[in-house]
Scaffold this motif. Structure first.
Motif, mmCIF file in Angstrom:
data_model
loop_
_atom_site.group_PDB
_atom_site.id
_atom_site.type_symbol
_atom_site.label_atom_id
_atom_site.label_comp_id
_atom_site.label_asym_id
_atom_site.label_seq_id
_atom_site.Cartn_x
_atom_site.Cartn_y
_atom_site.Cartn_z
ATOM 1 N N ALA A 50 34.913 23.543 -37.964
ATOM 2 C CA ALA A 50 33.381 23.591 -37.499
ATOM 3 C C ALA A 50 33.140 22.327 -36.918
ATOM 4 O O ALA A 50 35.235 21.392 -36.186
ATOM 5 C CB ALA A 50 32.331 23.449 -39.050
ATOM 6 N N GLU A 51 32.422 21.957 -36.456
ATOM 7 C CA GLU A 51 31.540 20.042 -36.031
ATOM 8 C C GLU A 51 31.066 19.304 -37.218
ATOM 9 O O GLU A 51 30.738 19.814 -38.172
ATOM 10 C CB GLU A 51 30.796 20.745 -35.396
ATOM 11 N N PRO A 52 32.237 18.676 -37.692
ATOM 12 C CA PRO A 52 31.841 18.292 -39.158
ATOM 13 C C PRO A 52 31.224 16.778 -38.478
ATOM 14 O O PRO A 52 30.395 16.012 -39.460
ATOM 15 C CB PRO A 52 33.667 17.237 -39.455
ATOM 16 N N LEU A 53 31.414 16.065 -37.172
ATOM 17 C CA LEU A 53 30.742 14.783 -37.053
ATOM 18 C C LEU A 53 29.271 14.604 -36.670
ATOM 19 O O LEU A 53 29.001 15.497 -35.881
ATOM 20 C CB LEU A 53 31.339 13.749 -35.662
ATOM 21 N N PRO A 63 32.025 4.458 -33.198
ATOM 22 C CA PRO A 63 31.437 4.736 -31.982
ATOM 23 C C PRO A 63 30.018 6.413 -31.376
ATOM 24 O O PRO A 63 30.085 5.744 -30.366
ATOM 25 C CB PRO A 63 32.623 5.545 -31.374
ATOM 26 N N GLU A 64 29.680 6.524 -32.247
ATOM 27 C CA GLU A 64 28.630 7.190 -32.175
ATOM 28 C C GLU A 64 27.165 6.921 -32.903
ATOM 29 O O GLU A 64 26.128 6.790 -32.804
ATOM 30 C CB GLU A 64 28.825 8.525 -33.525
ATOM 31 N N ILE A 65 27.430 5.246 -33.051
ATOM 32 C CA ILE A 65 26.204 5.062 -33.734
ATOM 33 C C ILE A 65 26.047 3.853 -32.258
ATOM 34 O O ILE A 65 24.960 3.692 -32.474
ATOM 35 C CB ILE A 65 26.412 3.396 -34.456
ATOM 36 N N SER A 66 27.587 3.198 -31.576
ATOM 37 C CA SER A 66 26.662 2.603 -30.408
ATOM 38 C C SER A 66 28.219 2.603 -29.315
ATOM 39 O O SER A 66 29.101 2.559 -30.058
ATOM 40 C CB SER A 66 26.785 1.002 -30.649
ATOM 41 N N GLN A 67 26.737 2.211 -28.356
ATOM 42 C CA GLN A 67 28.335 2.544 -26.819
ATOM 43 C C GLN A 67 29.275 1.667 -27.144
ATOM 44 O O GLN A 67 29.975 1.348 -26.194
ATOM 45 C CB GLN A 67 27.627 2.733 -26.008
ATOM 46 N N MET A 68 28.870 0.647 -27.963
ATOM 47 C CA MET A 68 29.332 -1.082 -27.608
ATOM 48 C C MET A 68 30.262 -1.010 -27.883
ATOM 49 O O MET A 68 31.073 -1.851 -27.874
ATOM 50 C CB MET A 68 28.500 -2.569 -28.522
ATOM 51 N N PHE A 69 30.871 -0.784 -29.155
ATOM 52 C CA PHE A 69 32.208 -0.415 -29.834
ATOM 53 C C PHE A 69 33.693 -0.037 -28.790
ATOM 54 O O PHE A 69 33.879 -0.266 -29.025
ATOM 55 C CB PHE A 69 31.754 0.739 -31.553
ATOM 56 N N GLY A 70 32.680 1.549 -28.378
ATOM 57 C CA GLY A 70 33.868 1.705 -27.745
ATOM 58 C C GLY A 70 34.073 0.670 -25.925
ATOM 59 O O GLY A 70 35.299 0.173 -25.542
ATOM 60 N N GLU A 71 32.716 0.008 -25.717
ATOM 61 C CA GLU A 71 32.555 -0.666 -24.084
ATOM 62 C C GLU A 71 33.844 -2.368 -24.883
ATOM 63 O O GLU A 71 34.541 -2.517 -23.908
ATOM 64 C CB GLU A 71 31.466 -1.170 -24.174
ATOM 65 N N GLY A 96 43.069 11.234 -33.152
ATOM 66 C CA GLY A 96 41.813 11.633 -33.639
ATOM 67 C C GLY A 96 40.725 11.203 -32.902
ATOM 68 O O GLY A 96 40.049 10.686 -33.623
ATOM 69 N N PRO A 97 40.337 12.094 -31.604
ATOM 70 C CA PRO A 97 39.292 11.139 -30.571
ATOM 71 C C PRO A 97 38.013 11.662 -31.304
ATOM 72 O O PRO A 97 37.043 11.665 -30.179
ATOM 73 C CB PRO A 97 39.976 11.634 -29.453
ATOM 74 N N GLY A 98 37.609 12.171 -32.261
ATOM 75 C CA GLY A 98 36.110 13.089 -32.418
ATOM 76 C C GLY A 98 35.937 13.579 -31.595
ATOM 77 O O GLY A 98 36.352 14.996 -30.810
ATOM 78 N N ARG A 99 35.136 13.333 -31.172
ATOM 79 C CA ARG A 99 34.002 13.794 -30.048
ATOM 80 C C ARG A 99 34.131 13.531 -28.243
ATOM 81 O O ARG A 99 33.408 13.756 -27.176
ATOM 82 C CB ARG A 99 32.409 13.732 -30.145
ATOM 83 N N GLY A 100 35.536 12.263 -28.913
ATOM 84 C CA GLY A 100 35.604 11.752 -27.265
ATOM 85 C C GLY A 100 34.791 10.494 -26.734
ATOM 86 O O GLY A 100 34.712 10.400 -25.764
ATOM 87 N N LEU A 102 34.629 7.575 -27.874
ATOM 88 C CA LEU A 102 35.272 6.627 -27.867
ATOM 89 C C LEU A 102 35.816 6.162 -26.312
ATOM 90 O O LEU A 102 35.934 5.485 -26.168
ATOM 91 C CB LEU A 102 36.103 6.291 -29.550
ATOM 92 N N MET A 103 36.620 7.024 -26.152
ATOM 93 C CA MET A 103 37.496 7.146 -24.933
ATOM 94 C C MET A 103 36.542 7.259 -23.658
ATOM 95 O O MET A 103 36.976 6.294 -22.858
ATOM 96 C CB MET A 103 38.684 8.371 -25.304
ATOM 97 N N ALA A 104 35.372 7.844 -23.981
ATOM 98 C CA ALA A 104 34.639 7.537 -23.076
ATOM 99 C C ALA A 104 33.995 6.820 -22.881
ATOM 100 O O ALA A 104 33.604 5.850 -21.419
ATOM 101 C CB ALA A 104 33.140 8.489 -22.890
#
Ligand SMILES: C[S@@+](CC[C@H](N)C(=O)[O-])C[C@H]1O[C@@H](n2cnc3c(N)ncnc32)[C@H](O)[C@@H]1O
Length: 367
Positions: A50-53, A63-71, A96-100, A102-104
């Protein structure tokens, strides 16, 4: 197809029934075996089914909280790439890139550095088919490839990132008793899953020095899977150059304590309940991972808290710039900043670990 004694195929049993059948026929299983089945059973494991995140899943990650983390991690990666004299070919690997997400966010900023995009070979390491599909949708434009193992990499240095990956790898637990350490196991008591201890003691001399003289009943957690991932990646970095950045809840020196935890629908849950439907994780022993990295010839940075790391990289300034450009979102940006950085939220619980080629100076850590 495998059949059990009642004539049912194993596949027709849910994960809970399969685990109970395994215990009743072969005896108690280790915490690592249980965690591995719960999380990555090929068809019914938590990360397989399933989709856990996200808000609708069980938990929300940085990374799902804010784009600032990945940037900010994107800027960090460009800095290292520049310190390595901008190699014309390098591997960027996410574990473990999750929904992608962070990398995006990383690549949206990092690819603005001239030459970075052309030199990039994007590699992802993921167990979940559901999440792989999301990663493909978000990152296809960067031509990612999914690795099955860490045996070989393309030529050039490696830059590796992992957010909340190591905490998902199965741990073994050992409890200190007068005759030695006993492995914690999961068996059946009155038909229900329950914790117990293996009767066979392990001599204290076989355990890490850090727990010599530990108090009776204290617990040691060991993540052999995480150490093996680190060993393989550290050896690859030692050969080809580069760095690994891991963010997770954890501690900097091997210590005793029970950190195994279950999370379901954004609340703590009993790890023995609803196998396959509850996220199970444990705090990461960054001290042990650092020992493995240094044994492979890498340097390590002193562990930073997530709050310190993001603040040193300039999250305050980034939040101000984003708020200036989107005044209507200023409150949300402030809330996200505080969630990532403040000590009573994620800022202190989460730690940032970095192992790297000697000679590099990764930003964000205490000098
Ligand atoms: C807690 S999630 C974090 C996701 C993402 N890094 C983020 O921060 O949103 C853990 C990630 O590791 C992946 N994962 C867990 N166990 C794994 C394993 N044994 N091999 C490869 N990936 C795994 C999960 O599917 C998921 O993508």
């Amino acid at each position: 197809m495998t059949q059990n004694t009642t004539g049912k195929t194993l596949d027709s049993l849910n994960l809970e029934q399969q685990i109970d059948l395994q215990i009743s026929t072969s005896g108690p299983i280790s915490v690592a075996t249980y965690m591995g089945l719960c999380l990555t059973h090929p068809s019914k494991g938590y990360y397989r089914a399933a989709e856990p995140l996200g808000a609708k899943g069980d938990f929300v990650t940085a990374p799902e909280i804010s784009q600032m983390f990945g940037e900010l991690i994107g800027f960090w990666l460009v800095n290292l790439w520049q310190q390595m004299d901008e190699p014309k070919s390098f591997t960027l690997l996410e574990l473990g890139p999750g929904r992608g997400t962070l990398m995006a966010d990383i690549l949206r900023v990092a690819c603005r550095a001239p030459g970075f995009r052309d030199a990039l070979k994007l590699r992802l390491f993921e167990t979940s088919p559901v999440l792989m599909a999301e990663q493909k949708a978000k990152l296809d434009v960067y031509d990612p490839k999914w690795l099955q193992n860490f045996e070989s990499f393309d030529e050039g240095p490696l830059l590796i990132v992992a957010n909340e990956f190591f905490d998902a790898l199965p741990i073994r637990q050992f409890v200190c008793k007068p005759d030695g350490w006993h492995e914690r196991q999961i068996g059946l008591k009155d038909g229900k899953r329950a914790f117990g201890l293996s009767p066979t003691p392990i001599p204290p001399a076989s355990m890490p020095d850090a727990v010599a003289g530990a108090e009776m009943d204290s617990m040691l957690e060991v993540c052999f899977g995480g150490a093996e991932v680190m060993r393989q990646l550290a050896q690859a970095i030692a050969r080809q150059g580069g760095a690994l950045l891991a963010v997770d809840y954890g501690y900097g020196t091997t210590q005793t304590g029970d950190t195994l935890q279950g999370v379901r629908r954004h609340a703590f849950a009993d790890v023995l309940d609803t196998p396959g439907e509850t996220d199970i994780s444990a705090h990461v022993d960054f001290g042990a991972l650092g020992n493995v990295a240094r044994a492979a010839g890498l340097a390590t940075q002193p562990l930073a808290t997530q709050g310190e790391f993001l603040t040193r990289l300039g999250i305050g300034e980034r939040a101000a710039a984003l708020s200036g450009a989107n005044p209507g979102s200023a409150n949300d940006i402030r809330t996200a900043h505080d969630r990532l950085v403040n000590a009573d939220q994620m800022g202190t619980l989460f730690k940032v670990f970095c192992a790297h080629s000697p000679g590099l100076m990764p930003p964000g850590f205490a000098a």
